[in-house]
Design an enzyme around this catalytic site. Structure first.
Site, PDB file in Angstrom:
ATOM      1  N   ASP A 166      -2.972  -7.096   5.191  1.00  0.00           N
ATOM      2  CA  ASP A 166      -2.865  -5.654   5.402  1.00  0.00           C
ATOM      3  C   ASP A 166      -3.877  -4.864   4.575  1.00  0.00           C
ATOM      4  OD1 ASP A 166      -0.631  -6.256   6.965  1.00  0.00           O
ATOM      5  OD2 ASP A 166       0.724  -6.070   5.255  1.00  0.00           O
ATOM      6  N   GLU A 218      -1.016  -7.094   0.492  1.00  0.00           N
ATOM      7  CA  GLU A 218      -0.233  -6.857   1.694  1.00  0.00           C
ATOM      8  C   GLU A 218       0.958  -5.973   1.347  1.00  0.00           C
ATOM      9  OE1 GLU A 218      -0.292  -9.692   5.211  1.00  0.00           O
ATOM     10  OE2 GLU A 218       0.341 -10.971   3.546  1.00  0.00           O
ATOM     11  N   LYS A 228       4.787  -4.959   3.141  1.00  0.00           N
ATOM     12  CA  LYS A 228       5.702  -5.251   4.242  1.00  0.00           C
ATOM     13  C   LYS A 228       7.004  -4.470   4.119  1.00  0.00           C
ATOM     14  CE  LYS A 228       2.958  -8.257   6.140  1.00  0.00           C
ATOM     15  NZ  LYS A 228       2.193  -7.862   7.339  1.00  0.00           N
TER      16      LYS A 228
END
Length: 278
Positions: free
Chosen positions: A91, A111, A113
């Protein structure tokens, strides 16, 4: 380079977020975009603090490149590849620094999430479940997709002594303490952090060998067992879950700290560039 203390600043912060399918939803995509923007701010800061070094940002790494890195460790590794253009796309992308031999070395992979929107649902008086009569939704397993990227970066960095992979989590599936939320009608709903129906942190802590979360684990840990020395590449997992969104500045601070830890570990391989600038 100055030593960077491991971060224990966020030892019990939590936040609400977006549902178990939210990893691929609009809000999750916004959050992914946010961590990418923070990565660009981090690389800008690194360039300002270390003008003698060259940094670059990449959005993806091809599986082919990962296999080549594995072959350099041992020729029996990195042999299998079925889709030639296969790649991983964290990401927040990948930040790298060029070493004294003009090789690009990974400094940061990030990342972010989301999983679990129970807090939002309760605050808004929304009931869930098949018959819309439940306060809580059983957690899904979508977050486990993170393991693929973690494993691939670990393969890429098998020859390194650091693993700068940072995973930011938010949502009711990542609580580390029990919290109570009040519905609009005044009824209080308790979310137990150790509920097997709700919590999914244990699905991810295999990526840091059960070591503390909300901690900078960038430096690889070398442990001795009998006649063996084992290198551990641990993901630095940070989580929130108390209804507050991740503070952008805190995310930036964590990512910058991990990046500087990487530079510290790589110090001897950056020595010529640093000394020439003095």
């Amino acid at each position: 380079m100055a030593k960077n203390n491991q971060s224990n600043r966020l030892t019990s912060q939590h936040k609400d977020s977006h549902g178990i399918v939210g990893i691929f939803g609009l809000k999750a995509k916004y959050h992914d975009m946010t961590v990418e923007k923070i990565s660009h701010s981090v690389i800008k800061q690194l360039k300002n603090e270390y003008p003698q070094l060259s940094f670059r940002y990449r959005t993806s790494i091809k599986k082919e490149e990962i296999n080549e890195a594995l072959k350099k460790v041992d020729p029996e590794l990195g042999q299998t590849l079925f889709v030639s253009n296969s790649s991983i796309i964290p990401d927040g992308g990948i930040i790298e620094v060029k070493d004294d031999n003009s090789n690009w070395r990974v400094v940061l992979v990030s990342e972010a999430k989301h999983q679990g929107k129970d807090i939002d649902n309760i605050k808004n008086g929304v009931l869930v479940g098949k018959d819309n009569n439940q306060d809580l939704m059983a957690a899904g397993n979508a977050i486990e997709r993170s393991h693929k990227n973690i494993s691939e970066i670990a393969n890429l960095m098998l020859s390194e002594s650091h693993f700068p992979y940072v995973l930011f989590l938010e949502g009711s599936n990542f609580l580390t303490e029990t919290i109570s939320i009040t519905r609009p009608d005044g009824r209080v709903v308790t979310l137990e952090y150790n509920s097997g129906m709700l919590n999914r942190l244990d699905r991810l802590t295999s990526a840091n060998y059960g070591m503390p979360i909300n901690t900078n684990l960038c430096k690889n840990k070398f442990i001795k067992h009998k006649d063996k020395t084992i290198m551990l590449q641990a993901t630095s997992i940070y989580t929130q879950g108390n209804g507050e969104k991740w503070d952008i500045q805190k995310m930036f601070d964590i990512m910058l700290e991990v990046s500087k830890t990487s530079l510290q570990v790589l110090g001897s391989d950056l020595f010529n560039q640093i000394t020439k600038s003095k």
